[in-house]
Design an enzyme around this catalytic site. Structure first.
Site, short mmCIF file in Angstrom:
data_model
loop_
_atom_site.label_atom_id
_atom_site.label_comp_id
_atom_site.label_asym_id
_atom_site.label_seq_id
_atom_site.Cartn_x
_atom_site.Cartn_y
_atom_site.Cartn_z
N ASN A 1 0.77 -0.99 -0.07
CA ASN A 1 -0.05 -0.06 -0.13
C ASN A 1 0.88 1.35 0.18
O ASN A 1 0.46 2.38 -0.60
CB ASN A 1 -0.79 0.05 1.11
N GLU B 1 -2.44 -3.72 -5.70
CA GLU B 1 -3.61 -3.79 -5.17
C GLU B 1 -4.68 -2.88 -5.68
O GLU B 1 -5.31 -2.13 -4.85
CB GLU B 1 -4.05 -4.12 -3.62
N TYR C 1 -4.59 -13.64 2.42
CA TYR C 1 -4.05 -13.83 3.80
C TYR C 1 -5.06 -14.57 4.46
O TYR C 1 -6.55 -14.21 3.98
CB TYR C 1 -4.02 -12.37 4.49
N GLU D 1 1.56 -11.86 -2.77
CA GLU D 1 1.48 -11.62 -1.23
C GLU D 1 0.76 -12.83 -0.73
O GLU D 1 -0.39 -13.20 -1.00
CB GLU D 1 0.77 -10.31 -1.00
N GLN E 1 5.40 -10.74 4.76
CA GLN E 1 6.57 -9.95 4.40
C GLN E 1 7.90 -10.62 4.83
O GLN E 1 7.68 -11.74 5.15
CB GLN E 1 6.39 -8.54 4.56
O1 AHR Z 1 1.64 -6.75 3.47
C1 AHR Z 1 0.55 -5.75 4.15
C2 AHR Z 1 -0.32 -5.16 2.88
O2 AHR Z 1 -1.24 -6.00 2.57
C3 AHR Z 1 0.25 -4.62 1.94
O3 AHR Z 1 0.70 -3.41 2.06
C4 AHR Z 1 -0.77 -4.73 0.72
O4 AHR Z 1 -0.55 -4.81 -0.47
C5 AHR Z 1 -1.94 -5.55 1.25
O5 AHR Z 1 -3.12 -5.49 1.68
#
Ligand code: AHR
Length: 501
Positions: free
Chosen positions: A71, A172, A243, A291, A348
């Site tokens: 982001n 995103e 996620y 991600e 990350q």
């Molecule tokens: O990885 C954390 C955040 O998750 C990133 O900044 C974004 O791309 C996603 O929503």
């Protein structure tokens, strides 16, 4: 319980692209400042990079790291991070409501990637910026010399071009939280023109266009169809993000989420192939799952953080044993789809939802999820093989027919080994796994398990309770070319078997 895996040396899914073991560093929280960079730390070298962190990144053998966001990217001016440090502006980062000092920018980051043996997956801002800033960035990084931006790189002390191969077209962009969020039509057109211009500067680069930021987005599918309609001919990968959490504290459903990931990937493959057919194209679109992780433990602490500080403690999830099991299964899922997933980034890498954590005045340490990722990255190379698996399944409220055992078999040609990764998701029963194969097997080189822990147990700076342990010889047997492995209830397993020459 028993499971049989049939595998043949003649049936492969794909040669695994090493970039499937990529990761991600965003300018947010303590990922950069106090993470990879901390000039006053006792292990730091003259550039200010913590060597204890570099050592752990090397242990993970991460081949590529996406940078600088996330982001954060959608409000970032890359030019703020080059040239003399004392002249760089302090800026508001609207995405995470923090202050970015720009002490670390592009050239410093490139230095860090060299030290940590990682390639860069560079992202361009398509939120507040656009085509012009993107094509200038490619010129700064990849053009030989004799032009404004390439000569500026040289003036800044970097004679040779960086030759960055993989580039992301924004981040995103389907999300309304994204600064400069666009609808699919707006983004599709912008990505199309930006891709063309970037490839005019350097036609050797590969481009990743934004897909959906999760399978639950209301625009999922329509977003992909529209964006690919514009960009299919100019890009090489479509991205996916996902996620998972266990907010309901339902272990069986949590561990089933790798099946959801599998369905997401297969749906995106179907969408890409639909556009391919519609366009009568010869080209097959590959995927970048750039991600993926578990993310929820730190939500309340993050929400309570003071805004507009430098390097706050945000998104610092501390991972437990059940998280490591799901990460293992998610890795298996990526590998099972490695014919189409060529890039993936565990999001990350340091401090922010990460396998590596740092203490400001102390050590860097390994979270529970470090271990399955490390074993896959170090040993899971070569050819992923097609398997026929016979194993009982269970149903959850959202997902039916979840196998109790997730598994992938890899022919590691360089090491001349057959490598099996598996997760036993059963909460009380062990599973005896037998592998039936036409490989001529010799002996077990190594067999490890992560098992026997309370699912909520975590690691810390002073204690590495959760980690793989060597299995006893009774638990793994090679007999007449057939292998049997006893996987304990709730376990992550790796077995490496030597192949006879
Ligand atoms: O990885 C954390 C955040 O998750 C990133 O900044 C974004 O791309 C996603 O929503």
């Amino acid at each position: 319980m028993k499971a049989t895996i049939r595998v043949s040396k003649y049936q492969k899914i794909s040669t695994i692209d090493r970039r499937i073991y990529g990761s991600f560093i965003e300018h947010m929280g303590r990922a950069v400042y106090e993470g990879i960079y901390q000039p006053d730390h006792e292990t730091s070298e003259e550039n200010g990079f913590r060597q204890d962190v570099v050592d752990l990144v090397k242990e993970l053998q991460v081949p590529i790291v996406r940078y600088p966001g996330g982001n954060f990217l959608s409000g970032y001016n890359w030019e703020d991070g080059i040239g003399p440090k004392e002249e760089r502006p302090r800026r508001l980062d609207l995405a995470w409501q923090t202050v970015e000092t720009n002490e670390v920018g592009l050239d410093e980051y490139m230095e860090w990637s060299k030290e940590s043996n990682t390639e860069v997956n560079m992202a361009v801002n398509l939120g507040t910026r656009g085509l012009d800033a993107a094509r200038n960035l490619v010129e700064y990084c990849n053009f030989e010399g004799g032009t404004y931006w390439s000569d500026l790189r040289k003036e800044n002390g970097h004679e040779e071009p960086y030759a960055i191969k993989t580039w992301c077209l924004g981040n995103e962009m389907d999300g309304d939280w994204q600064i400069g969020h666009k609808n699919a039509e707006e983004y599709g057109r912008l990505a199309e023109e930006t891709a063309k211009a970037m490839k005019l500067v350097d036609d050797s680069i590969e481009l990743v266009v934004c897909g959906s930021s999760s399978s639950s987005r209301p625009t999922f599918v329509d977003w992909e169809l529209t964006v690919l309609d514009h960009t299919y001919d100019y890009v090489d990968y479509l991205s996916l993000h996902q996620y998972y959490d266990n907010k309901t504290n339902d272990l069986a459903s949590f561990l089933a989420k790798s099946e959801d990931m599998d369905r997401f990937i297969k749906s995106v493959v179907a969408i890409c192939d639909t556009v391919k057919a519609k366009k009568h194209s010869k080209k097959t679109m590959m995927l970048s799952f750039d991600e993926w992780n578990v993310w929820y433990h730190s939500n309340e602490e993050t929400a309570a953080q003071e805004p507009w500080t430098v390097a706050p403690h945000i998104l610092e999830d501390i991972y437990n044993f059940e998280d490591a099991l799901l990460i293992g299964s998610m890795l298996i899922t990526l590998l099972k789809n490695s014919d189409r997933v060529k890039i993936a980034c565990l999001a990350q890498l340091v401090n922010v939802i990460a396998p590596i954590m740092t203490e400001k005045d102390g050590v860097a340490w390994k979270q529970t999820i470090f271990y399955p990722f490390q074993q896959a990255s170090v040993y899971g190379n070569g050819e992923a093989l097609t398997t026929l698996v016979n194993v009982p399944t269970y149903d959850t409220e959202k997902i039916e027919a979840v196998p109790y055992l997730d598994s992938i078999v890899i022919h590691n040609i360089e090491r001349n080994e057959l490598v099996l990764f598996s997760t036993n998701k059963h909460q009380s029963e062990s599973i005896d796994v037998s592998i039936d194969t036409d490989f001529n097997l010799s002996h077990v080189i190594e067999s490890t398990q992560m098992t026997g822990y309370d699912v909520k147990i975590v690691n810390g700076p002073n204690e590495q309770k959760v980690r793989p342990k060597t299995m006893s010889t009774e638990q793994v047997v090679v007999n007449n070319g057939c292998v049997t492995i006893k996987t304990e209830p709730l376990s992550w397993n790796m077995t490496r078997i030597k192949i006879k020459d």
